[in-house]
Design an enzyme around this catalytic site. Structure first.
Site, PDB file in Angstrom:
ATOM      1  N   GLY A 353       0.804  -1.199   0.000  1.00  0.00           N
ATOM      2  CA  GLY A 353       0.000   0.000   0.000  1.00  0.00           C
ATOM      3  C   GLY A 353       0.842   1.256   0.000  1.00  0.00           C
ATOM      4  N   GLY A 355       3.661   1.671  -1.752  1.00  0.00           N
ATOM      5  CA  GLY A 355       4.328   1.881  -3.024  1.00  0.00           C
ATOM      6  C   GLY A 355       5.190   0.687  -3.402  1.00  0.00           C
ATOM      7  N   GLU A 356       6.230   0.934  -4.191  1.00  0.00           N
ATOM      8  CA  GLU A 356       7.107  -0.130  -4.669  1.00  0.00           C
ATOM      9  C   GLU A 356       8.510   0.053  -4.097  1.00  0.00           C
ATOM     10  OE1 GLU A 356       6.864   0.484  -8.846  1.00  0.00           O
ATOM     11  OE2 GLU A 356       5.031  -0.679  -9.099  1.00  0.00           O
ATOM     12  N   VAL A 357       9.223  -1.077  -3.946  1.00  0.00           N
ATOM     13  CA  VAL A 357      10.581  -1.049  -3.411  1.00  0.00           C
ATOM     14  C   VAL A 357      11.521  -1.683  -4.433  1.00  0.00           C
ATOM     15  CG1 VAL A 357      12.121  -1.733  -1.536  1.00  0.00           C
ATOM     16  CG2 VAL A 357       9.724  -1.191  -1.048  1.00  0.00           C
ATOM     17  N   ASP A 467       1.401   1.149  13.348  1.00  0.00           N
ATOM     18  CA  ASP A 467       1.171   0.185  12.263  1.00  0.00           C
ATOM     19  C   ASP A 467       2.125  -0.999  12.399  1.00  0.00           C
ATOM     20  OD1 ASP A 467      -0.180  -0.786  10.078  1.00  0.00           O
ATOM     21  OD2 ASP A 467       1.078   0.236   8.612  1.00  0.00           O
TER      22      ASP A 467
END
Length: 616
Positions: A353, A355-357, A467
């Site tokens: 959720g 983003g991208e790594v 979280d």
């Protein structure tokens, strides 16, 4: 006794005769109109005005000029010599300059083995670095060649049996007036004076422009034992040059040499012959050709302008005032783009959720993880700022170290250390990943507990993570747990009250009171408790595909409590452990293989040893 004295006198007498027969060698050429005692080969020639020209504007030339008479060096005297010459290297207009020239000391005038490319007319590939070359050269090099470890394209070097210089320096001279070194452009086309002096195994090289006297400090000083290079002590001295594909005119204007430094003859610098300078050729161009050139120039300019604005937009960034205190941690987008090879799919590590790594490697550093998040209005900016703030104030061995960030118009980027073993949830729920043992799970849980304690009590401010879950726990090379993703974190002073009233987090980890009381350290503890059960059971807090009574992990765990009689029997190993499977109690197959009596005993023994070590 008288006879012995007579023998000593006779031996001394013969030595004196021998020394007197070995005269010093000394010569001077103010110009080269007289070619007496000169050996020339290749493209070497003497021009009408007395200039000695080594090469001209033709490629793959090679030239050698030597004094014909060999220099016989006395075996009883230390080897020494001095020389002074004036040269000029003139480039062809519009063409890159040649490879330069060299003053050479060699036992032979035969250089038929040399190559007319990048070896100054002295060496070749097969004899490169071979002691059989037996050559000492002082090179004036105008080409940068990394194969020979050149420092730049305008340097002076001392070569011994190899084009790989044993001593090198950028072309310059020491100004006695200014008290510092002044640079010299070897390819200026102007006359340059060079002095080479060898005495007491020390070779000194000096240089200066035409109008400057010999500097008080040499440019290069190198300890060299020439007796080892020339055991026969029979030498020839001269000059060598080659062009290859890089051409230039190379001239020697005057030359003086002596085997005794004090006997070096001078020449009149004011009477040096003029050095010719070629002019660029001009051709009449047709109007059509001129129009074509103009059109191509305009098209090229438009293309370059377009490329400039494209690259400017490609790497464009955004900076605001609040970032000033974090400036040292900001990476350029261009560096991150190159480190990840344009965020190539081969370096893709995962997507969530947030983003991208991607995995990337910055210059002279280890591998890094680059998190690429899309801009999501004010909420996205708040999460990004929370991450950046955490970078400055949070340092703990069980936190993912955040190294820096970058901002663009439509995205945020965060740079952290690359965690070799990925995220914890992959090892809990992915059948392709290795199964974590109980000791490994306990170490992970203890590490995250330590990190959370630091956030609540050890940091400069109270940090509510808000979280905590398996997907936000990363595993390093030793499978230590590291808490990351501070996008939802909030900060408040110790002793103060959190102003985080909105309910944020992940379903299944959120404490019931968070809806009406807001976040606190207790809500983080609740989420950590769910996380502990998640790691122990190997299933997610919410599994919608299971039966209704088994979907919520925390609700199922009160429902599945054994009686105390069963507990005692389990602990004493008098009753087999129940069969855990997703079809009976909601535990995943991936982790159930670990839950057996042997694993329980190993875990309990390990925990007992740990408790004994830490107990008073």
């Amino acid at each position: 006794m008288a006879w012995g004295l007579f023998q000593i006198l006779m031996i001394s007498f013969f030595h004196l005769i021998k020394l007197s027969s070995q005269q010093e060698t000394s010569f001077v050429y103010e110009t080269f109109r007289s070619q007496e005692n000169l050996y020339l080969d290749g493209s070497a020639t003497v021009l009408p005005n007395g200039l000695l020209q080594l090469t001209n504007a033709s490629d793959h030339q090679m030239a050698h000029v030597f004094y014909k008479d060999s220099i016989e060096l006395s075996s009883s005297k230390p080897l020494s010599f001095s020389t002074h010459f004036v040269c000029a290297l003139v480039p062809q207009p519009g063409v890159e300059g040649g490879h330069g020239m060299a003053f050479v000391v060699s036992p032979s005038m035969d250089f038929s083995h040399a190559e007319s490319t990048r070896y100054l007319g002295i060496f070749n590939v097969s004899k490169n670095g071979s002691p059989s070359s037996n050559v000492l050269a002082v090179e004036l090099d105008t080409i940068w060649n990394p194969d020979f470890e050149d420092i730049d394209h305008n340097h002076v070097g001392i070569d011994v049996n190899s084009p790989l210089s044993v001593g090198t320096a950028s072309a310059s001279y020491y100004s006695d007036i200014k008290g510092k070194n002044e640079s010299i452009n070897l390819l200026s086309g102007h006359p340059i004076q060079v002095w080479v002096d060898y005495e007491d195994n020390m070779l000194n090289v000096s240089m200066a422009p035409r109008e400057v006297q010999k500097p008080s400090r040499p440019l290069l000083s190198q300890h060299i034992n020439l007796s080892d290079i020339y055991p026969n002590r029979r030498l020839f001295v001269g000059f060598s040059a080659a062009t290859g594909t890089a051409i230039s005119y190379q001239y020697v204007l005057s030359w003086s040499f002596s085997t005794s430094r004090g006997s070096l003859q001078r020449f009149d610098i004011s009477r040096l012959p003029e050095v010719p300078h070629p002019r660029a050729e001009h051709k009449n161009l047709s109007p059509l050709f001129i129009d074509l050139l103009g059109f191509l120039a305009i098209m090229g300019l438009c293309t370059l302008t377009g490329m400039y604005f494209f690259k400017r937009g490609k790497y464009a960034e955004i900076t605001e005032e609040w970032e000033n205190e974090f400036g040292a941690h900001r990476f350029s987008y261009k560096s991150l783009y190159k480190a990840t090879k344009g965020f190539h799919k081969d370096g893709f590590l995962g997507k969530g959720g947030f983003g991208e790594v991607y995995r990337g490697k910055l210059l002279l550093s280890r591998e890094k993880a680059v998190k690429r998040m899309s801009h999501d209005g004010d909420q996205g900016l708040k999460q990004f700022v929370a991450e950046v703030v955490s970078m400055r104030c949070l340092k703990h061995r069980n936190l993912v170290p955040l190294l820096g960030y970058c901002r663009r118009k439509h995205e945020f980027l965060l740079v952290s250390d690359y965690m070799t073993n990925g995220s914890l949830d992959e090892h809990l729920f992915d059948d392709q990943k290795p199964v974590l043992s109980w000791p490994q799970r306990l170490v992970i849980i203890k590490g995250i507990a330590s990190a959370l304690c630091y956030l609540h009590t050890g940091a400069d401010q109270v940090v509510l993570h808000r979280d905590i879950k398996a997907s936000n726990i990363m595993l390093d090379a030793e499978f230590n747990g590291r808490l990351g993703d501070f996008g939802m974190a909030s900060f408040h002073d110790h002793g103060g009250i959190s102003d985080s009233t909105c309910a944020v987090g992940t379903i299944g980890y959120m404490a019931p009171e968070i809806l009406y009381m807001g976040a606190s350290t207790r809500t983080d503890v609740y989420a950590f408790g769910v996380f502990m059960v998640e790691v122990t059971c190997g299933r997610r807090p919410v599994e919608p595909q299971l039966q209704l009574e088994k979907q919520i992990l925390i609700e199922w765990v009160p429902e599945s409590r054994p009686t105390m009689e069963q507990v005692i029997l389990y602990l004493n190993q008098n009753l087999p452990l129940p069969d855990f499977s997703p079809y009976t109690v909601g535990i995943s197959n991936h982790s159930s293989v670990l839950i057996d009596a042997a694993s329980l005993v190993a875990s309990r023994s390990w925990s007992a040893a740990s408790s004994a070590t830490n107990s008073p």
